[in-house]
Design a protein around this motif. Structure first.
Motif, PDB file in Angstrom:
ATOM      1  N   ALA A 451     -12.666 -91.545   8.824  1.00 49.22           N
ATOM      2  CA  ALA A 451     -11.612 -91.522   9.794  1.00 49.22           C
ATOM      3  C   ALA A 451     -10.563 -92.290   9.279  1.00 49.22           C
ATOM      4  CB  ALA A 451     -12.197 -92.183  11.068  1.00 49.22           C
ATOM      5  N   SER A 452      -9.334 -91.938   9.572  1.00 48.77           N
ATOM      6  CA  SER A 452      -8.012 -92.583   9.136  1.00 48.77           C
ATOM      7  C   SER A 452      -6.973 -92.640  10.130  1.00 48.77           C
ATOM      8  CB  SER A 452      -7.331 -91.821   7.803  1.00 48.77           C
ATOM      9  OG  SER A 452      -6.447 -92.678   7.503  1.00 48.77           O
ATOM     10  N   LEU A 453      -6.670 -93.962  10.285  1.00 45.30           N
ATOM     11  CA  LEU A 453      -5.520 -94.143  11.424  1.00 45.30           C
ATOM     12  C   LEU A 453      -4.285 -94.890  10.623  1.00 45.30           C
ATOM     13  CD1 LEU A 453      -4.367 -94.257  14.444  1.00 45.30           C
ATOM     14  CD2 LEU A 453      -5.556 -96.753  14.517  1.00 45.30           C
ATOM     15  N   ASN A 465      -2.035 -98.621   7.579  1.00 46.52           N
ATOM     16  CA  ASN A 465      -3.412 -97.707   7.598  1.00 46.52           C
ATOM     17  C   ASN A 465      -4.697 -98.371   7.460  1.00 46.52           C
ATOM     18  OD1 ASN A 465      -5.409 -96.268   5.408  1.00 46.52           O
ATOM     19  ND2 ASN A 465      -4.335 -94.860   6.915  1.00 46.52           N
ATOM     20  N   LEU A 466      -5.743 -97.908   8.322  1.00 50.49           N
ATOM     21  CA  LEU A 466      -6.777 -98.233   8.267  1.00 50.49           C
ATOM     22  C   LEU A 466      -7.801 -96.970   8.255  1.00 50.49           C
ATOM     23  CD1 LEU A 466      -6.686-100.636  11.608  1.00 50.49           C
ATOM     24  CD2 LEU A 466      -7.104-101.292   8.894  1.00 50.49           C
ATOM     25  N   SER A 467      -8.540 -97.006   7.230  1.00 52.50           N
ATOM     26  CA  SER A 467      -9.537 -95.929   7.081  1.00 52.50           C
ATOM     27  C   SER A 467     -11.031 -96.340   6.877  1.00 52.50           C
ATOM     28  CB  SER A 467      -9.016 -95.290   6.115  1.00 52.50           C
ATOM     29  OG  SER A 467      -9.190 -96.000   4.773  1.00 52.50           O
ATOM     30  N   GLY A 468     -11.919 -95.349   7.047  1.00 53.69           N
ATOM     31  CA  GLY A 468     -13.383 -95.741   6.825  1.00 53.69           C
ATOM     32  C   GLY A 468     -14.126 -94.582   6.768  1.00 53.69           C
ATOM     33  N   ASN A 469     -15.434 -94.767   5.673  1.00 53.55           N
ATOM     34  CA  ASN A 469     -16.141 -93.807   5.283  1.00 53.55           C
ATOM     35  C   ASN A 469     -17.656 -93.981   5.337  1.00 53.55           C
ATOM     36  OD1 ASN A 469     -14.283 -91.455   3.747  1.00 53.55           O
ATOM     37  ND2 ASN A 469     -13.514 -93.650   3.249  1.00 53.55           N
ATOM     38  N   TYR A 505     -33.973 -93.141   1.179  1.00 48.57           N
ATOM     39  CA  TYR A 505     -33.072 -93.138   2.037  1.00 48.57           C
ATOM     40  C   TYR A 505     -31.892 -93.752   1.368  1.00 48.57           C
ATOM     41  CZ  TYR A 505     -36.768 -93.035   5.510  1.00 48.57           C
ATOM     42  OH  TYR A 505     -38.036 -92.651   5.985  1.00 48.57           O
ATOM     43  N   THR A 506     -30.654 -93.136   1.564  1.00 44.23           N
ATOM     44  CA  THR A 506     -29.269 -93.652   0.917  1.00 44.23           C
ATOM     45  C   THR A 506     -28.323 -93.670   2.047  1.00 44.23           C
ATOM     46  OG1 THR A 506     -28.639 -91.589  -0.056  1.00 44.23           O
ATOM     47  CG2 THR A 506     -30.140 -92.946  -1.444  1.00 44.23           C
ATOM     48  N   TYR A 507     -27.561 -94.643   2.004  1.00 43.83           N
ATOM     49  CA  TYR A 507     -26.482 -94.753   2.823  1.00 43.83           C
ATOM     50  C   TYR A 507     -25.300 -95.659   2.338  1.00 43.83           C
ATOM     51  CZ  TYR A 507     -28.319 -99.031   4.732  1.00 43.83           C
ATOM     52  OH  TYR A 507     -28.947-100.133   5.079  1.00 43.83           O
ATOM     53  N   SER A 508     -24.106 -95.137   2.590  1.00 42.80           N
ATOM     54  CA  SER A 508     -22.794 -96.171   2.097  1.00 42.80           C
ATOM     55  C   SER A 508     -21.999 -96.011   3.147  1.00 42.80           C
ATOM     56  CB  SER A 508     -22.495 -95.593   0.789  1.00 42.80           C
ATOM     57  OG  SER A 508     -21.776 -94.227   1.157  1.00 42.80           O
ATOM     58  N   TYR A 509     -21.215 -97.102   3.123  1.00 41.13           N
ATOM     59  CA  TYR A 509     -20.132 -97.338   4.141  1.00 41.13           C
ATOM     60  C   TYR A 509     -18.964 -98.136   3.382  1.00 41.13           C
ATOM     61  CZ  TYR A 509     -22.653-101.748   5.051  1.00 41.13           C
ATOM     62  OH  TYR A 509     -23.145-102.891   5.032  1.00 41.13           O
ATOM     63  N   SER A 510     -17.797 -97.805   4.176  1.00 42.47           N
ATOM     64  CA  SER A 510     -16.559 -98.701   3.383  1.00 42.47           C
ATOM     65  C   SER A 510     -15.530 -98.499   4.295  1.00 42.47           C
ATOM     66  CB  SER A 510     -16.183 -97.960   1.930  1.00 42.47           C
ATOM     67  OG  SER A 510     -15.750 -96.636   2.286  1.00 42.47           O
ATOM     68  N   ALA A 511     -14.576 -99.695   4.173  1.00 38.77           N
ATOM     69  CA  ALA A 511     -13.610 -99.629   5.061  1.00 38.77           C
ATOM     70  C   ALA A 511     -12.351-100.145   4.302  1.00 38.77           C
ATOM     71  CB  ALA A 511     -13.794-100.580   6.297  1.00 38.77           C
ATOM     72  N   LYS A 512     -11.181 -99.825   4.681  1.00 37.13           N
ATOM     73  CA  LYS A 512      -9.841-100.058   3.790  1.00 37.13           C
ATOM     74  C   LYS A 512      -8.855-100.501   4.718  1.00 37.13           C
ATOM     75  CE  LYS A 512      -7.670 -96.860   1.503  1.00 37.13           C
ATOM     76  NZ  LYS A 512      -7.405 -95.997   0.321  1.00 37.13           N
ATOM     77  N   GLY A 513      -8.121-101.185   4.492  1.00 37.24           N
ATOM     78  CA  GLY A 513      -6.957-101.599   5.199  1.00 37.24           C
ATOM     79  C   GLY A 513      -5.655-101.931   4.231  1.00 37.24           C
TER      80      GLY A 513
END
Length: 924
Positions: A451-453, A465-469, A505-513
């Motif tokens: 998502a990206s705002l 800009n704020l975004s996350g994956n 099990y694999t997972y990843s997350y990230s956020a950027k501003g």
């Protein structure tokens, strides 16, 4: 005989453009004030149906030249956006090749003396930064797809794999009426949409979505094609159904249905066959499956990034699939545009395949003391089933705020059974043999989302800009194998029966501003911060069957790892119409955590400086030079870090390394491109290189009985470099188009063999040449070839130093005498030389097609296909790796003949909403 046939085809190519009397026509285009007009198109049209025959474009002085026009009657047309279109009747040859001045007035009319224009057709028009083609001006066969149409358009090239170049640059995105169609792969649109549904083809450089919304130019440009549908095609539905059967029980069936409206698109695709054709391209599978990384994360004990047995999707990698594949696939795509910049799209793709593969392998391996040869066989049966769903939403809430969202998911099941044999020799003395059977099942589920705002200030000077994956995957793989191994020198026979069950099990997350602020005169400063984590978890049970009672605890780890990072940085940008650059300095702080069987290893903290720079200068129209430099950090994955051995029998054991450090790489690229739209000459030059510190590579230990123990280590460095030149130009006097190029690639890598450092240096050289005819009204011909040479040197065993080359040639010639018949003959010939291998191999693959079009509007087509007419098709791969050379020969589909029937569906609006959909120019 084949060489003589190639010479015959070459002669046809040359005569296609030279049989008629030719003449060059010149002139100058001016406006009503007598000023020269740049980029006006001057065309010679067929007076019967107004299709394009010859054309030219005026230069900066208004001068145009139409080269090598042949004898006949034409309608001369000169056109420029916003001006009255000029017409004149011409009979070639003309007495004076200088046509003199052509005056364009700035208004439009519908009548001229001797010519009634019921609706105007301008084959090619330049609108500022967009080149627009009128599809009706280019003749194609009745059931042609959009790819066939693009091949006819000047300035657009489509190679034999379906890759597109427009005005010299690669096209990676195709829109349909301004909307994405089935993801990001252009071939899904160009190979499935019928040509007769297309009204206009637009070519332009698309800026990034962020740039278009915020006005902050990030320098990103992507050559894009937009396919504009005829208005009637937007109000009804169209498509086709195909069914065919042939010799050797071969069959195929496919169906396509499209429904387009101004606010929505709906498409359904389906296929099944047993002729090794997937129907969808590899790029489309990547789009649905979450990228190449998810395809490669099969779990288990694999320590190399490669496609494993459970990843054998029936996809087109740009080369024939080995084995015998029976496959089926279906896809649905729906897009809806509520308002401008408010849209959503959802896609589903499902596929299944059964693959029967038989392989014979040969390899020459070495240690610092000796060489040894290994021969092997592999007979396997693979079944794959997958379902993939994607959703994309864009919502511009107002002129200042934009929200984008995407999500996807996948379910897959894979079954794999194989029987393997191997035998290893030293100096013709047999050292070991092994026979084994393997059974494997894999069930996986995955999901992803982003998502990206974005918000820009009312003045446009500030952008936030704020975004996350986020990504998640669960993978359960059950393996069981039984091996019988003989060590002849030791007089030892070992029977082993093992199982290995992995839950990963694999997972990843990230956020950027980020916050971007305009500094004036096109300059921007952008501080940003990014953080995230990549997590991997494995629970393995390994031991002797049955699995419930004979687990070996020392081989059955519970392993968890995570790499967490924080990456602050600052970017400095400038963007103008001609120059864009971006300089950035970031710092990545990383923390690597590992837990083995509930015991935590010490946390490792590391930091990296990450500078980057990019610059692009379009110093003239369609001429630019660019430079980029980037740094990156790649942390080791969970299966690379797991230090518990993965045991697959006495001959092969592998393990990761918990002490691995991240790879730190520096990459640079220089590119120069020019495209002359007056002569359609293109030239590309590029140089690139990558230096990787702490590269993760193999360390192999070979015992006296030739059993191998593989692990991973960080080596000091790894170098790759490359470069290439691509050149294309029409040769008007011969009536042909010429494309040629060469590429160079260099790699210097380090591996360890029995703890001794081995440096492998490899050079690859490739030269290509292609020729095709320019005028394609009835004949369409292509002829070309390539030569590639690989030179590999090994520091430990110079006797393995290897220079081998492959040569290839192809031709494809088609003839369409009228609207009811189509003939095609094509051949691909590849030759592998014998040096360092057992023998030279020549693979000739010859195909043919005869089609007859009938029924009302030529909606029915009956086609007879012939495949592998010379029975020469072979599955062969020759490779040169860091500690061995090898060859794999596989079974592959052979000769067959197939008769098929296609029916085109076409139900459109009774009356076209636009008179320009059906164009008629008549001369009295």
């Amino acid at each position: 005989m084949f060489r003589q046939f190639l010479l015959f085809v070459s002669a046809i190519l040359l005569t296609l453009g030279t049989t008629a009397q030719t003449q060059n026509l010149k002139g100058i285009v001016m406006d009503g004030q007598g000023k020269p007009m740049k980029f006006a198109t001057v065309s010679l049209l067929n007076p019967d149906d107004s299709t394009l025959m010859f054309f030219g474009i005026s230069n900066e002085s208004g001068i145009f030249e139409i080269k090598n026009t042949s004898k006949g009657s034409y309608l001369l047309q000169a056109a420029m956006l916003g001006y009255k279109t000029y017409y004149r009747k011409i009979q070639q040859p003309v007495a004076n090749s200088d046509l003199g001045p052509i005056i364009l007035d700035q208004f439009d009319v519908q009548q001229m003396k001797g010519v009634e224009i019921t609706a105007e057709r301008i084959p090619l028009l330049i609108k500022k930064d967009t080149v627009e083609y009128d599809a009706a001006a280019f003749k194609t066969k009745p059931d042609a797809n959009t790819e066939d149409l693009l091949k006819k358009m000047p300035g657009i090239e489509v190679d034999r794999a379906g890759n597109i170049k427009a005005q010299g640059e690669s096209v990676n995105k195709v829109f349909v009426d301004g909307k994405e169609f089935f993801g990001n792969d252009p071939k899904v649109a160009t190979r499935n949409l019928p040509a007769d549904a297309i009204k206009k083809v637009q070519v332009f450089d698309k800026k990034s979505d962020m740039t278009e919304f915020t006005g902050v130019d990030d320098g990103s440009r992507e050559r894009t094609i937009n396919l504009m549908l005829k208005d009637g095609k937007k109000q009804g539905y169209f498509g086709d159904v195909t069914a065919g059967g042939g010799t050797d029980s071969r069959y195929k069936a496919a169906g396509k249905l499209y429904r387009f409206r101004p606010e929505s698109q709906f498409a359904v695709l389906g296929m099944t066959n047993n002729i090794n054709r997937s129907g969808f391209s590899f790029s489309d599978y990547l789009n649905f499956s979450g990228g190449l990384q998810s395809l490669m994360s099969g779990g288990g004990g694999s320590i190399n990034l490669e496609l494993n047995a459970n990843d054998n999707l029936p996809v087109d990698f740009g080369q024939p699939l080995t084995g015998l594949v029976t496959s089926g696939a279906a896809g649905v795509n729906y897009s809806y545009q509520l308002a401008k910049n408010r849209s959503m799209s959802i896609s589903y793709l499902g596929n299944g395949a059964n693959k029967k593969l038989n392989e014979n392998s040969w390899s020459k391996n070495y240690t610092s003391e000796q060489e040894y040869i290994t021969n092997g066989t592999n007979d396997q049966v693979t079944d794959n089933f997958a379902h993939r769903l994607n959703l994309n939403v864009r919502n511009d809430m107002d002129s200042f705020t934009q929200l984008t969202f995407s999500a996807g998911g996948e379910l897959s099941d894979n079954r794999f059974n194989s029987i393997d044999t191997s035998a290893s020799k030293v100096a013709d003395v047999l050292v070991n043999t092994q026979t084994g059977t393997t059974y494997q099942t894999t069930h996986s589920i995955s999901s992803k989302g982003s998502a990206s705002l974005t918000h820009r200030s009312h003045t446009g000077k500030t952008v936030w800009n704020l975004s996350g994956n986020a990504d998640y995957k669960k993978n359960a793989t059950d393996n069981e194998w039984e091996n019988l191994t003989a060590f002849l020198g030791q007089g030892q026979n070992i029977s082993s029966n093992f199982f290995r069950n992995d839950k990963v099990y694999t997972y990843s997350y990230s956020a950027k501003g980020s916050w971007s602020r305009a500094l004036g005169k096109g300059y921007f400063i952008e501080p940003r911060v990014e953080g995230g984590s990549n997590v991997g978890s494995m629970q393995r049970s390994q031991g002797l069957p049955p699995a419930e009672t004979n687990v070996i605890d020392s081989l059955s780890p519970d392993f968890n790892t995570s790499y967490t990072y924080l990456r602050p940085g600052i970017h400095f940008k400038k963007g103008t119409a001609k120059v864009q650059y971006n300089a950035a300095l970031c710092y990545e702080q990383g923390w690597l955590n590992q837990t083995l069987n509930n015991s935590a290893l010490p946390v490792r903290t590391m930091g990296y400086v990450l500078p980057s720079f990019s610059w692009r200068n379009e110093y003239a129209t369609a001429k630019h030079i660019s430079f980029s430099y980037n740094t990156a950090v790649q942390a080791p994955t969970y299966n690379q870090l797991l230090s518990v051995p993965s045991f697959s029998g006495p001959l092969n054991t592998s393990t990761g390394n918990s002490a691995l450090r991240p790879e730190y790489s520096h990459s640079a690229r220089i590119g120069w491109m020019l495209y002359d739209q007056f002569s359609f000459t293109s030239l590309f030059v590029n140089l690139n290189g990558t230096y990787t510190h702490d590269k993760i590579n193999r360390s192999v230990t070979v015992a006296n009985n030739l059993a191998q123990y593989n692990s991973l280590v960080n080596v000091a460095d790894d170098y790759t470099a490359g470069g290439g030149v691509q050149f294309g130009r029409p040769v008007s006097k011969l009536g042909i188009k010429l494309n040629t190029g060469f590429n160079e690639r260099f790699n210097r890598g380090i591996t360890l063999v029995n703890s001794v450092q081995n440096i492998t240096t490899s050079f690859q050289h490739e030269f290509r040449l292609g020729i095709s005819n320019k005028k394609k009204e009835h004949w369409d011909a292509e002829l070309g070839g390539n030569v590639s040479l690989t030179d590999t040197k090994y520091a430990l065993q110079r006797s393995l130093n290897n220079v081998y080359y492959n040569t290839g040639g192809y031709f494809e010639i088609s003839y369409r005498p009228d609207d009811h018949w189509y003939f095609m003959l094509a051949a691909d010939v590849t030759r592998y030389n014998a040096r360092s291998f057992n023998e030279a191999v020549t693979i000739p693959l010859v195909r043919s097609e005869v089609s007859w079009y009938f029924l009302k509007g030529n909606r029915g087509v009956l086609t007879l296909d012939g495949f592998d007419l010379l029975k020469g098709n072979k599955g062969l791969q020759r490779i040169s790796q860091q500690n061995y050379i090898g060859e794999v020969r596989s079974n592959i589909i052979g000769q067959y003949f197939m008769l098929s029937f296609k029916y085109r569906l076409n139900k459109v609006a009774k009356k076209s909403a636009n008179v320009f959909d059906d164009i008629d120019i008549r001369i009295h």
